[in-house]
Design a protein around this motif. Structure first.
Motif: not given
Length: 543
Positions: A296, A299, A318, A345, A378-380, A429, A432-433, A436
């Motif tokens: 992203s 990230e 990140n 994310g 899920q990236t985070e 989530d 977190d998005v 980000a």
């Protein structure tokens, strides 16, 4: 009421089965099973050549156009019109493109394209736009935006060059395009085929002239893709660099990730923006040089090793300076490909499993590969949301796609397009998005220069030409066509400008190095990005 005979009932049942095979088949959501399957034979799909797929040829692709439409392309066997003076090294083929809606599988439009090599030909630019490559010309098209006009595959001229394009890189949010090219040379003489014995292999040709250490030109373009309906895509040339070979770069329109060797098998990641000061990010322990990739705008992940030189470790990072997670990858693999959904994310990582040649052009035995799988993360948190298989194995990837909203995954598997539903975002989530997105570095319009770039006084804008009649693309703008070596290519003027843009001094054009030198002093703790909601650190002065 008359009772149907057994033979009539069987015939009726057979007819119903055949009808079911021609439409999307809804399935019960049993664990990891797909929600829908769209049989490929109902779309006119033809079996693909396994050897080309395993060797890295681009023969089969699947992309989301939006959250409810897919674009499927596949090679077909058709008679082709002879082209006068066709270059002897061409490997002509026809690829069919099918636009379909989900989950019904209804075909909305289709067309044929003719290509002259087995390299990648299609890239998803997002917002319903795609980029197509035919030889060394790039065009764009927007199938849904132009569907009502009856010409969904109308192409707009985008970029062209008289050099040979060897690689095209696109950032996860499609804000940066990198075109890697070399000077075109006449094809080498082909060895004569003997009457008896094996056919001799052609001698590999160097990328540049003898003594040229940096024959590959990397042209960086910032992309502007309006989110509203339409088919426009704008590109601005932002810089040019040179390298010794084709390769990958962890870069976005705002900056790039530099890998710093800190010694003792510890590596540092620096984010180096094209404007402002750089940031030291989290360190990473690895016995091999790690390979970062953005997922992203703020990230990235990194492939590394905990023993030997096999990259079996995956870490998530990140722009705040955190290593968010780290986990092991299981099973030897020979290639990776990815699909991104930054708005949720999430990203999908595909791996071709097995032990094969690192050279995609060399013949590969089918026994060297054991499968291909895709995992959605899920990236985070690094949590795996889904893990599925693809078939047939496609070493070039692009046989799976994550929807733009990250709520579904489409894969080609066992003669069908399988569509899997993914869980909705939890409240954590979603938070977190949001964080980000707040960490995405500020966009820049400055020339791209990270110590290896040729400088330009200002990026020139390459305006796409008006749409052309289908199927021939309109006259495209011109991409840089530089000489090999360290001389900087000319920056192309806008399509409407008659004068040539200034050329950067040759002394400012440098080669892309293999990596950064080891620092003399130990690496300082990461300098973290801060958010307005972060608590103030003790002793920190307010500005």
């Amino acid at each position: 009421m008359p009772v149907p005979t057994r033979s009539y009932a069987i015939a009726r049942l057979s007819a119903l089965v055949l009808l079911a095979l021609t439409v999307a088949v809804p399935l019960e959501a049993r664990g990891p099973g797909p929600a829908f399957r769209i049989p490929l034979d109902s779309l006119g799909f033809q079996p693909q050549t396994k050897q080309f797929l395993l060797a890295g040829g681009s023969m089969l692709t699947l992309h989301y156009v939006d959250n409810s439409h897919l674009l499927l392309t596949f090679a077909v066997h058709k008679l082709m019109e002879r082209i006068p003076d066709d270059p002897p090294g061409d490997e002509d083929r026809v690829v069919e493109a099918v636009l379909l809606e989900t989950p019904s599988g209804r075909v909305l439009a289709r067309t044929d394209w003719r290509f002259h090599d087995n390299g990648q030909y299609l890239w998803n630019l997002g917002h319903g736009r795609f980029m197509l490559r035919v030889r060394d010309t790039l065009t764009t098209f927007a199938p849904l935006a132009n569907l009502a006009s009856g010409r969904p595959f109308t192409q707009r001229g985008f970029l062209t060059t008289d050099r040979r394009i060897g690689a095209v890189l696109l950032s996860p949010e499609a804000d940066l395009l990198v075109v890697e090219s070399v000077e075109r040379k006449p094809p080498p003489p082909q060895p004569k085929t003997p009457l008896f014995g094996p056919t001799p292999k052609p001698t590999p040709q160097p990328l540049g002239e003898p003594g040229d250490p940096s024959p590959v030109a990397l042209s960086f373009y910032r992309l502007a893709i309006p989110s509203e309906s339409g088919d426009e895509v704008e590109a601005s040339l932002a810089g040019v660099a040179h390298s010794s070979s084709f390769g990958d770069i962890a870069a976005t329109g705002a900056g790039h990730i530099a890998v710093v060797d800190q010694g003792k098998q510890q590596w540092g990641f620096d984010f180096r923006p094209y404007r402002g000061e750089g940031k030291q990010l989290a360190p990473f322990d690895s016995t091999c040089r790690p390979t970062p990739r953005f997922v992203s705008g703020s990230e990235f992940i990194a492939f590394g090793c905990h023993s030997g030189d096999s990259p079996m470790v995956l870490g998530g990072f990140n722009m705040k300076g955190d290593e968010m997670w780290e986990q092991n990858l299981f099973g030897d693999y020979v290639g990776t490909s990815m699909s991104f959904a930054p708005s949720s994310g999430r990203f999908a990582l595909g791996r071709v499993l097995g032990e094969g040649s690192a050279d995609d052009l060399q013949p590969v035995s089918a026994d060297a590969f054991t499968g291909q799988n895709v995992a959605v993360y899920q990236t985070e948190s690094g949590k795996q949301l889904l893990h599925v298989d693809c078939s047939p194995i496609a070493r070039a990837g692009q046989n799976f796609a994550l929807s733009p909203d990250g709520m579904s995954l489409a894969v080609i598997h066992e003669g069908a397009i399988e569509i899997y539903s993914l869980p909705p975002l939890s409240s954590q989530d979603a938070a977190d998005v949001k964080m980000a997105r707040a960490l995405v570095p500020e966009a820049s319009i400055l020339p791209i220069d990270f110590g290896t770039m040729s400088r330009a006084s200002a990026p020139e804008k390459a305006e796409p030409s008006p749409a052309a009649s289908e199927p021939a693309p309109s006259q495209p703008a011109t991409a840089p066509a530089s000489a090999a070596g360290n001389a900087s290519p000319s920056v192309p003027p806008p399509a409407s400008a008659p004068a040539a843009a200034p050329t950067a001094p040759a002394s400012q054009a440098q080669s892309v190095p293999a990596g950064d030198a080891e620092p003399e002093q130990p690496r300082k703790p990461p300098t973290l990005y801060t958010l307005p909601t972060d608590p103030e650190k003790k002793g920190q002065n307010k500005e």
